[in-house]
Motif scaffolding. Sequence first.
Motif, short mmCIF file in Angstrom:
data_model
loop_
_atom_site.label_atom_id
_atom_site.label_comp_id
_atom_site.label_asym_id
_atom_site.label_seq_id
_atom_site.Cartn_x
_atom_site.Cartn_y
_atom_site.Cartn_z
N GLY A 144 0.80 -1.22 0.00
CA GLY A 144 0.00 0.00 0.00
C GLY A 144 0.83 1.26 0.00
O GLY A 144 0.50 2.22 0.69
N SER A 145 1.90 1.31 -0.79
CA SER A 145 2.76 2.49 -0.83
C SER A 145 2.33 3.44 -1.95
O SER A 145 2.06 2.98 -3.07
N PRO A 146 2.28 4.74 -1.69
CA PRO A 146 1.85 5.70 -2.72
C PRO A 146 2.98 6.07 -3.67
O PRO A 146 3.48 7.20 -3.67
N HIS A 147 3.36 5.12 -4.51
CA HIS A 147 4.52 5.34 -5.37
C HIS A 147 4.35 6.53 -6.30
O HIS A 147 5.32 7.21 -6.63
N HIS A 148 3.13 6.79 -6.71
CA HIS A 148 2.86 7.96 -7.57
C HIS A 148 2.07 9.02 -6.82
O HIS A 148 1.47 9.90 -7.42
N GLY A 149 2.07 8.91 -5.48
CA GLY A 149 1.28 9.81 -4.65
C GLY A 149 -0.10 9.25 -4.39
O GLY A 149 -0.45 8.16 -4.87
N THR A 150 -0.90 9.97 -3.63
CA THR A 150 -2.27 9.55 -3.34
C THR A 150 -3.20 10.75 -3.41
O THR A 150 -2.83 11.87 -2.99
N TRP A 151 -4.39 10.53 -3.90
CA TRP A 151 -5.40 11.59 -4.03
C TRP A 151 -5.67 12.22 -2.68
O TRP A 151 -5.87 13.43 -2.58
N LEU A 152 -5.67 11.41 -1.61
CA LEU A 152 -6.02 11.90 -0.28
C LEU A 152 -5.01 12.93 0.25
O LEU A 152 -5.36 13.75 1.11
N ALA A 153 -3.78 12.90 -0.25
CA ALA A 153 -2.74 13.79 0.27
C ALA A 153 -3.00 15.26 -0.05
O ALA A 153 -2.33 16.13 0.51
N ARG A 154 -3.97 15.54 -0.92
CA ARG A 154 -4.28 16.95 -1.22
C ARG A 154 -4.77 17.69 0.03
O ARG A 154 -4.75 18.92 0.07
N PHE A 155 -5.24 16.92 1.03
CA PHE A 155 -5.71 17.53 2.26
C PHE A 155 -4.60 17.62 3.33
O PHE A 155 -4.84 18.12 4.43
N GLY A 156 -3.42 17.10 3.01
CA GLY A 156 -2.33 17.09 3.98
C GLY A 156 -1.68 18.46 4.12
O GLY A 156 -1.59 19.23 3.17
N THR A 157 -1.20 18.75 5.32
CA THR A 157 -0.54 20.04 5.58
C THR A 157 0.91 19.88 6.02
O THR A 157 1.66 20.85 6.02
N THR A 158 1.32 18.67 6.42
CA THR A 158 2.71 18.47 6.84
C THR A 158 3.61 18.32 5.61
O THR A 158 3.13 18.08 4.50
N VAL A 159 4.90 18.44 5.83
CA VAL A 159 5.84 18.36 4.71
C VAL A 159 5.71 17.01 4.00
O VAL A 159 5.60 16.94 2.77
N ASN A 160 5.70 15.92 4.78
CA ASN A 160 5.69 14.61 4.12
C ASN A 160 4.36 14.28 3.46
O ASN A 160 4.33 13.55 2.47
N THR A 161 3.24 14.79 3.98
CA THR A 161 1.98 14.55 3.28
C THR A 161 1.92 15.33 1.97
O THR A 161 1.42 14.82 0.96
N ARG A 162 2.44 16.55 1.98
CA ARG A 162 2.47 17.32 0.72
C ARG A 162 3.35 16.63 -0.32
O ARG A 162 3.06 16.68 -1.52
N GLN A 163 4.42 15.98 0.14
CA GLN A 163 5.28 15.25 -0.80
C GLN A 163 4.56 14.06 -1.44
O GLN A 163 4.96 13.60 -2.50
N MET A 164 3.50 13.58 -0.79
CA MET A 164 2.79 12.40 -1.30
C MET A 164 1.57 12.74 -2.14
O MET A 164 0.72 11.88 -2.39
N ARG A 165 1.46 13.97 -2.60
CA ARG A 165 0.33 14.34 -3.43
C ARG A 165 0.39 13.60 -4.78
O ARG A 165 1.47 13.39 -5.33
N LEU A 166 -0.77 13.23 -5.27
CA LEU A 166 -0.86 12.43 -6.49
C LEU A 166 -0.21 13.15 -7.66
O LEU A 166 -0.60 14.27 -8.03
N GLY A 167 0.81 12.50 -8.25
CA GLY A 167 1.52 13.09 -9.37
C GLY A 167 2.28 14.35 -9.02
O GLY A 167 2.60 15.15 -9.91
#
Length: 314
Positions: free
Chosen positions: A218-241
Motif C-alpha cells: 500500500g505504498s503511494p509510489h505515484h502519490g495519493t489523491w487523499l494527500a491533497r488535504f495534507g498540511t505536513t511536509v511529508n503529506t504534501r510530498q505524497m500528493r498524487l503526481g
Amino acid sequence: MLARLQRAMVFTLLALAAAWNAWWLPQERWLLALAGSLLIALPHAPVLALEFLLLRRVHRDGEVPRASGRALFAAWRHEVVADVVVFGWRQPFRSRAEADHLPADAQGRRAVLLVHGFICNRAAWNPWMRRLRAAGCPFVAVDLEPVFAPIESYVPIIEAAVQRLTRATGRRPLVVAHSMGGLAVRAWLAGAAPAPGGEAGAAMDPVDARTAGVVTIGSPHHGTWLARFGTTVNTRQMRLGGDWVEALRRREPAARYRRFTCWHSHCDNVVFPASTSRLPGADNRHVPGMAHLQMLSHPAVFADVLRRLQAPGG
C-alpha cells in the motif's frame, strides 16, 4: 515521540468518556451516555467512512477493478477496529514490546528490514515480529522520526539499519515497507552508496545489490489523491503526481522496479486510486477487499515474505 503523542490522545479520550458518563448516567440517560461514549471511543469511524466514499467516487482505474459497495463496507468495518488496536493500543503502549532480533547465529541467514508508514511507529509490525522471531528470521524494525519531517530525512535511519543487518548476517537484507515507508526506501536507494564488498549482486546496479529486493504494501509510489488535504511536509510530498514523487521517479533507473513486489488493493482507503501503489515492471500484486492497515494482516503478504526469507540461497 509518536508513542507519547498517541498515549496523550488515548488518555484524553478516556477522560472525556469518563466525564460524559459521570454527567449523564446519574440522570439515567442510558442511550445518550452510550451514544456519546461510542462517539468519543470511535471518532475515526466517520472519517474512515468518508475516506471510503471518496475512494469509490474518484476511482478511475483501468488497471485495478472497482470495489463493490459490500467490499468497501467490510473493509471499513475492519479498519475501524484496526485503528483502535494500532493507534489506541499497539503504537502508544507497545512500541518496544518486540525487540529487534539479531541472534548470535544470524550469520548466513537472510534478514528483513521493516519500515512503517505515516503516523506509525515500529509497533505496526508487532504481529510480524512475533512470527518472524518464531520462524528464526533475523529482523530490524525502524522508527521513522521526526514524524512530520520530509521523507528524505529518513534515509539515514534506513541506511543505518541496512548496515546493521548486513554486518550481523553477512547478506543483503530483504526490505519490507508499508505505505509512506515505501517512498522512504526508494529515496534511500536513490541516494545510497554502493556496498563496500559483501554479498555479490550479479548483473545489477551496486546500489540495488545492497538489498535482496523490496516489498511494498500500500505504498503511494505515484502519490495519493487523499494527500491533497495534507498540511505536513511529508503529506504534501505524497500528493498524487506531485513534484516530489515525480522528481524521485526521474532519479531512478527503470530497471530497479523489477526488484520490487508491490501489494495493493482496490479497498485501500488511504492510498488511492489503487494503481498509484504499482510500479512499471514490478511484480504488482492485487489483494482484493483489503483496507490500508488490513493489508498488513493479509496471510498471503506475510507468507510470501517468509518464503523469500527461508528459500535456500534466497
